[in-house]
Design a protein around this motif. Sequence first.
Motif, PDB file in Angstrom:
ATOM      1  N   ASN A  23       0.855  -1.192   0.000  1.00  0.00           N
ATOM      2  CA  ASN A  23       0.000   0.000   0.000  1.00  0.00           C
ATOM      3  C   ASN A  23       0.893   1.245   0.000  1.00  0.00           C
ATOM      4  O   ASN A  23       1.964   1.214  -0.619  1.00  0.00           O
ATOM      5  CB  ASN A  23      -1.114  -0.038   1.063  1.00  0.00           C
ATOM      6  CG  ASN A  23      -0.650  -0.099   2.514  1.00  0.00           C
ATOM      7  OD1 ASN A  23      -0.204  -1.136   2.990  1.00  0.00           O
ATOM      8  ND2 ASN A  23      -0.775   1.037   3.217  1.00  0.00           N
ATOM      9  N   ASP A  24       0.548   2.267   0.659  1.00  0.00           N
ATOM     10  CA  ASP A  24       1.174   3.600   0.557  1.00  0.00           C
ATOM     11  C   ASP A  24       2.614   3.654   0.034  1.00  0.00           C
ATOM     12  O   ASP A  24       3.459   2.877   0.492  1.00  0.00           O
ATOM     13  CB  ASP A  24       1.245   4.240   1.948  1.00  0.00           C
ATOM     14  CG  ASP A  24      -0.074   4.242   2.668  1.00  0.00           C
ATOM     15  OD1 ASP A  24      -0.110   4.746   3.796  1.00  0.00           O
ATOM     16  OD2 ASP A  24      -1.055   3.712   2.125  1.00  0.00           O
ATOM     17  N   PHE A  84       5.082   1.931   9.774  1.00  0.00           N
ATOM     18  CA  PHE A  84       4.025   2.575   8.998  1.00  0.00           C
ATOM     19  C   PHE A  84       4.605   3.672   8.097  1.00  0.00           C
ATOM     20  O   PHE A  84       5.811   3.823   7.995  1.00  0.00           O
ATOM     21  CB  PHE A  84       2.937   3.134   9.941  1.00  0.00           C
ATOM     22  CG  PHE A  84       1.882   2.124  10.330  1.00  0.00           C
ATOM     23  CD1 PHE A  84       2.117   0.750  10.243  1.00  0.00           C
ATOM     24  CD2 PHE A  84       0.638   2.542  10.780  1.00  0.00           C
ATOM     25  CE1 PHE A  84       1.141  -0.175  10.604  1.00  0.00           C
ATOM     26  CE2 PHE A  84      -0.352   1.630  11.140  1.00  0.00           C
ATOM     27  CZ  PHE A  84      -0.093   0.272  11.051  1.00  0.00           C
ATOM     28  N   ARG A 153       0.325   9.767  12.882  1.00  0.00           N
ATOM     29  CA  ARG A 153       1.186   9.032  11.967  1.00  0.00           C
ATOM     30  C   ARG A 153       1.476   9.788  10.666  1.00  0.00           C
ATOM     31  O   ARG A 153       0.963  10.864  10.433  1.00  0.00           O
ATOM     32  CB  ARG A 153       0.539   7.652  11.651  1.00  0.00           C
ATOM     33  CG  ARG A 153      -0.850   7.693  11.048  1.00  0.00           C
ATOM     34  CD  ARG A 153      -1.355   6.265  10.780  1.00  0.00           C
ATOM     35  NE  ARG A 153      -2.690   6.230  10.208  1.00  0.00           N
ATOM     36  CZ  ARG A 153      -3.810   6.157  10.944  1.00  0.00           C
ATOM     37  NH1 ARG A 153      -3.744   6.161  12.251  1.00  0.00           N
ATOM     38  NH2 ARG A 153      -4.994   6.128  10.366  1.00  0.00           N
ATOM     39  N   TYR A 268      -4.367   6.819  -3.999  1.00  0.00           N
ATOM     40  CA  TYR A 268      -4.409   7.125  -2.560  1.00  0.00           C
ATOM     41  C   TYR A 268      -3.013   7.255  -1.970  1.00  0.00           C
ATOM     42  O   TYR A 268      -2.062   6.692  -2.491  1.00  0.00           O
ATOM     43  CB  TYR A 268      -5.168   6.007  -1.812  1.00  0.00           C
ATOM     44  CG  TYR A 268      -5.501   6.391  -0.395  1.00  0.00           C
ATOM     45  CD1 TYR A 268      -4.976   5.704   0.690  1.00  0.00           C
ATOM     46  CD2 TYR A 268      -6.320   7.486  -0.119  1.00  0.00           C
ATOM     47  CE1 TYR A 268      -5.251   6.079   1.987  1.00  0.00           C
ATOM     48  CE2 TYR A 268      -6.604   7.874   1.174  1.00  0.00           C
ATOM     49  CZ  TYR A 268      -6.069   7.169   2.228  1.00  0.00           C
ATOM     50  OH  TYR A 268      -6.340   7.558   3.498  1.00  0.00           O
ATOM     51  N   TRP A 289      -9.004   1.380  -0.022  1.00  0.00           N
ATOM     52  CA  TRP A 289      -9.169   0.495   1.136  1.00  0.00           C
ATOM     53  C   TRP A 289     -10.525  -0.215   1.159  1.00  0.00           C
ATOM     54  O   TRP A 289     -10.682  -1.241   1.811  1.00  0.00           O
ATOM     55  CB  TRP A 289      -8.980   1.287   2.436  1.00  0.00           C
ATOM     56  CG  TRP A 289      -7.544   1.554   2.730  1.00  0.00           C
ATOM     57  CD1 TRP A 289      -6.874   2.735   2.620  1.00  0.00           C
ATOM     58  CD2 TRP A 289      -6.565   0.588   3.150  1.00  0.00           C
ATOM     59  NE1 TRP A 289      -5.566   2.577   2.970  1.00  0.00           N
ATOM     60  CE2 TRP A 289      -5.335   1.273   3.299  1.00  0.00           C
ATOM     61  CE3 TRP A 289      -6.605  -0.787   3.422  1.00  0.00           C
ATOM     62  CZ2 TRP A 289      -4.167   0.629   3.700  1.00  0.00           C
ATOM     63  CZ3 TRP A 289      -5.436  -1.415   3.833  1.00  0.00           C
ATOM     64  CH2 TRP A 289      -4.235  -0.715   3.969  1.00  0.00           C
TER      65      TRP A 289
END
Length: 511
Positions: A23-24, A84, A153, A268, A289
């Motif tokens: 993801n990210d 993260f 975060r 995203y 998501w």
Amino acid sequence: MGNEESEYNRPLIHYTPEYGWLNDPNGLFFDKKEKLWHIYFQYNPNGSVWGLPLYWGHATSKDLVNWKHHDLAISPEKDDEGIFSGSIVIDHINTSGFFDDSIDPDQRVVAIYTNHDSNEKQTQEIAYSLDAGYTFTKYKANPVIDLNLTQFRDPKVFWHKQSNQWIMIVVKSQDFKIQIYGSTNLKDWKFHSNFSSGFYGFQYECPGLFEVPIENSTKSKWVMVLAINPGSPIGGSFNQYFIGDFDGYNFAPDDTQSRIMDIGKDFYAFQNFSDVEEGAIGLAWASNWQYGNLVPTTERRSSMSLARRYTLKEININPETKILSLIQRPIIPDSITAVNSIVKTSFHPTINNILSLVAQDSTGLFDFKLRFKIKEKRFSNQEKITFDILVQSQVQDNEIDTVKVGFDAVISSYYFNRAIKNKNFENEFFTDKLSTYMEPLSYDDNNLPVFELYGIVDRNIIELYFNDGAVAMTNTFFMNEGRYPHSIKLVVNNEDSKFEFEQVSLRHLTN
Ligand SMILES: OC[C@H](O)[C@H](O)CO[C@]1(CO)O[C@H](CO)[C@@H](O)[C@@H]1O
């Protein structure tokens, strides 16, 4: 292309991990010494769904489309923890003291990230690399910011030369606060201010602040980006942005407008690259998501968007008003060439005069570029004046899967449709129809409206750029097992189409 089953819907030039979950984008930076792009990303190497332990995966590229996979870059201390999202800066003048003269100033890599621990506590940590970004050593006095919170975060850090300090943009996610901190050494941080605006959704995530040049000007503005998930106006995850000024302490938006970075469902956690030689370049996670963990790819899930170059330009949002908007253009190197193509400098389509590019032994990679005008300015609102670009799979079991993008001249809007009857994938949140109103890009000498459309299709993802990047729309799509794009057609819906194409380019591409 890899013909094994798991490859037919694996994009060729959009980054995907060899195996596992992504993801990210994190830690994006350009190594000026090696002329090498680095991407890191949220990575679960143990399965193609999100899960702890979560790592920073890593890949590098010379051209932003051909990527070399590397070993895990940063790992959590325990299996129920996660490294993260975060960012990387190049500490050229060694403000952190982590480096000696043996490390090239352009390769003094410091990562700043959120450590998500077994109690879900989220603190900001830093780690430095002595090998230009392949392996990292965590700072012995971590965390550098600890507010004793579980929703704190995604630090995006950059050097603010105007105020001679490092700036961190980080979110108190469910308190809907973008927090701005300053530091002289990346270790000691001082709170400067909060910024809150736009759609709240359920929580703020992945903020960023970067300077973007204004086209045909020597000026630039600051753009604050902010991810929201869930809570997007079209469902799930999306990126909004604000345009304004930044003095090193406060972000001052020009207006109360929240602008959407990409009106598709799959764009995203956008991040811009650090240390780019000129201008602003960034990319995003190409999923949502709402369904990212469920899409019908098995060995790996999801990809990044293409890298895009960002500028600002005034665009008409109606005949009376122009607003400053982000312009996005995909970065596609010359190594991406046409296997076969149809290129026309003027084309008048009719119901029987269509263009059809069929790829033998398709790579699944295509692009199309159209510039067209509409020969009338007034229509009755009962008329239907449209053209479609159809992206179609090979015929399999007498069936064919289609994704389409089209334009309706009566309501001056583009539409997109990814509705595919897929035996392996049915999801209520996988919105299959999207659209956007567009003012003309310009008017010709007879005052006829002119529009542009660029699209690039890469097996299971399509990026659309309307009116030379004034609006972008990124969507994944999932054709049935074994099927992937094999042809592109340009068709119109009525005999005497009102469209005059000044340029048509349909290309089957290879990397
Ligand atoms: O379980 C993760 C949860 O869905 C978050 O909403 C996702 O959060 C983001 C956004 O996608 O991913 C990262 C973690 O993988 C986190 O740092 C960032 O805020």
